[in-house]
Design an enzyme around this catalytic site. Structure first.
Site, PDB file in Angstrom:
ATOM      1  N   ASP A 151       0.822  -1.204   0.000  1.00 12.08           N
ATOM      2  CA  ASP A 151       0.000   0.000   0.000  1.00 12.08           C
ATOM      3  C   ASP A 151       0.860   1.261   0.000  1.00 12.08           C
ATOM      4  OD1 ASP A 151      -2.435   1.774   0.693  1.00 12.08           O
ATOM      5  OD2 ASP A 151      -3.280  -0.249   0.718  1.00 12.08           O
ATOM      6  N   HIS A 188      -3.417   5.710   3.601  1.00 12.72           N
ATOM      7  CA  HIS A 188      -4.327   4.740   2.989  1.00 12.72           C
ATOM      8  C   HIS A 188      -4.107   3.331   3.516  1.00 12.72           C
ATOM      9  CE1 HIS A 188      -5.770   2.159  -0.446  1.00 12.72           C
ATOM     10  NE2 HIS A 188      -6.796   2.966  -0.303  1.00 12.72           N
ATOM     11  N   SER A 239     -10.911  -0.174  -2.377  1.00 11.66           N
ATOM     12  CA  SER A 239      -9.776  -0.220  -1.458  1.00 11.66           C
ATOM     13  C   SER A 239     -10.129  -0.934  -0.167  1.00 11.66           C
ATOM     14  CB  SER A 239      -9.320   1.198  -1.120  1.00 11.66           C
ATOM     15  OG  SER A 239      -8.631   1.782  -2.183  1.00 11.66           O
TER      16      SER A 239
END
Length: 536
Positions: free
Chosen positions: A177, A217, A395
């Site tokens: 990520d 994220h 996601s």
């Protein structure tokens, strides 16, 4: 005439000095014999054990790239090595077109592939998609009610596995990520820290071990699998172990991120990881010549896609988000979501309806994509300071699903990665009628567990066998007047138990048996039942 000549000179000069990205592929691996004889020099014992469990032999892809080749490329004037891949036997390099092409003269260079598609032989320069390639972009609804994570877990019947104490223990998940700030401090990850479930990680863009940094994220993604705040958030694999890898550089969009991604995949393999989740995707780059058109999303062109396709052959289940382009002019899945041999995850709402932002399939060559779906609209997550909130995007559908894969696999640790993927697909509600929006649909992990244990056979005959998995005693109940014989075999096919079973209920002690998966065979005069039995 002088002006035209000057213009041509400037154009030629620009072409000569403009930096390009490319991959240089090598002909062989001269160190193959050494590493084959010394496997612990390239793979951890856990990685070797994973291969043994799944009957996977070492092959040429496991062998590192020749250091001699790397050194010669590094010593070439004007060439910078950005990343490497042993699976694809290639280096990601940067330099001028002239300097890169000069490497073809080296006898150990097989071929060169430019990230600029127009520079490759017999490659048509398709108009690149104008869609937003960042799967990591999502909408945080800070004013949304906290709610809880029940819906995203119960949708998959994951709570039923959790009730049976299948919570990912014994399985290792790697997350590829953009960054993980706050994971080392936020209360929502305290349980992971207290139980030493974060095994480590690496920051590929910065080439260091500081992975609690960069973009948040990855923190949000991890929370859907390993986060825990009583009454607010429970991840789908709260007892799995985790490696955290930063592969995304959010300051620019360049194909080197794909190479970082494959590097991380290979590092995860070498560490013995079982499941990989990546909520990243690639369609557009800052240099539009590097971007991918839909016609190039066939699993064979994207560097990350080709790397992802290899993971299954190493015994890894690779889970990738489909993308968030469903509402754009180019709606299709991104790279590496087009890869074969992986689980590509689309997003649904809390009612299991297709979420309109979720990228659609199929892959350009016609394969079902996405493979399956999970909740991605208004998913429950944690932010970097431990506040529980909601966010939308594939996601989050991807890690929610990946965590359940780990929990399912923890119930059946001797399954192969291929079997895990197949059981997940077969349990989905559209398995017999897939579409371009949800693929095979939403999986049912309790059904997947039942299918793997053949529990669905029980209602067809007058016998009840429970519990399965079993710790000490197995109970068999016959609902007719027949007697029968119960035989149990280990994974080598050796009979380890033979018991005569009489009508009514009988208990059989299995306390003396080692933990593992066994095959049982129960026969009466007119019935034969076979299946798998897990001894804990």
């Amino acid at each position: 005439m002088r002006k035209l000549g000057t213009l041509l000179f400037l154009l030629l000069s620009f072409c000569s000095f403009a930096q390009e990205d490319a991959w240089v592929y090598f002909t062989d691996k001269p160190d193959e014999v050494y590493y084959t004889n010394n496997p612990l020099e390239m793979l951890s014992q856990r990685a070797l054990d994973r291969r043994t469990t799944q009957n996977i032999a070492l092959d040429i892809k496991d062998i590192p790239i020749s250091q001699t080749y790397i050194n010669q490329i590094a010593a070439t004037s004007g060439i910078t090595i950005m990343a490497k891949s042993k699976w694809l036997n290639a280096l990601h390099i940067r330099g001028t077109q002239f300097n890169i092409q000069s490497l073809e003269a080296l006898n150990f260079v097989d071929h060169i592939q430019f990230a600029n598609h127009s520079l490759n032989p017999s490659t048509r320069n398709d108009n690149p998609s104008s869609s937003n390639r960042n799967n990591e972009e999502f909408e945080i609804m800070t004013n949304f009610n906290y709610g809880n994570s029940n819906n995203q877990i119960q949708m998959l019947n994951g709570h039923l596995l959790h009730q049976q104490d299948y919570t990912g223990q014994g399985k290792v998940i790697a997350i590829l990520d953009a960054g993980f700030p706050g994971v080392d401090t936020a209360s929502s990850f305290q349980r992971l820290r207290d139980n030493n479930l974060i095994l480590g990680g690496y920051n590929f863009p910065d080439r260091n071990t500081n992975f609690y940094t960069r973009y948040s994220h990855g923190t949000n993604v991890l929370s859907t699998m390993g986060g825990f705040v009583d009454g607010q958030l429970v991840g789908t694999a709260p007892d799995a172990e985790y490696y955290l890898f930063i592969t995304e550089d959010t300051t620019s969009e360049n194909p080197v991120e794909e190479s970082y991604w494959v590097e991380a995949l290979e590092m995860a393999d070498s560490l013995g990881v079982d499941v990989i989740n990546s909520s990243l995707g690639y369609t557009d780059y800052d240099n539009s010549n590097y971007s991918y058109s839909y016609s190039q999303r066939n699993g064979q062109i994207g560097f990350a896609s080709r790397g992802a396709s290899i993971a299954l052959s190493k015994g890894i289940v690779c889970v990738v988000s489909a993308g968030n382009d469903g509402n754009t002019s180019e709606k299709h899945i991104s790279i590496p979501a087009d890869a074969d041999n992986i689980l590509t995850i689309g997003a649904v709402t809390n009612t299991e309806a297709y979420a309109s932002f979720s990228s659609i399939g199929p892959s350009f060559d016609g394969r079902v994509k996405p493979d399956v779906c999970a909740k991605g609209q208004s998913a429950t997550i944690s932010n970097t300071v431990g506040t529980i909130t909601t966010a939308s995007g594939t996601s989050f559908s991807s890690p929610i699903l990946a965590g359940m894969v780990a929990s399912f696999w923890s119930a059946l640790p001797n399954l192969t990665a291929s079997e895990v993927i197949q059981y997940v697909k077969q349990s989905a509600d559209q398995y017999n009628n897939p579409d371009i929006f949800k693929g095979y649909g939403v999986p049912d992990f309790q059904l997947a567990l039942n299918n793997a244990l053949n529990i669905e056979s029980f209602p067809n005959i007058e016998i009840v066998l429970y519990p399965n998995p079993v710790k000490k005693e197995l109970f068999i109940k016959l609902n007719n007047s027949s007697n029968g014989e119960f035989n149990l075999y280990n994974n080598l096919g050796q009979k380890v138990l033979q018991v005569s079973v009489f009508q009514n209920q009988q208990n059989i002690s299995l306390e003396h048996l080692s933990s593992g998966i066994y095959i049982y065979d129960f026969s009466t005069n007119n019935t034969n039942l076979q299946g798998k039995l897990i001894k804990q």
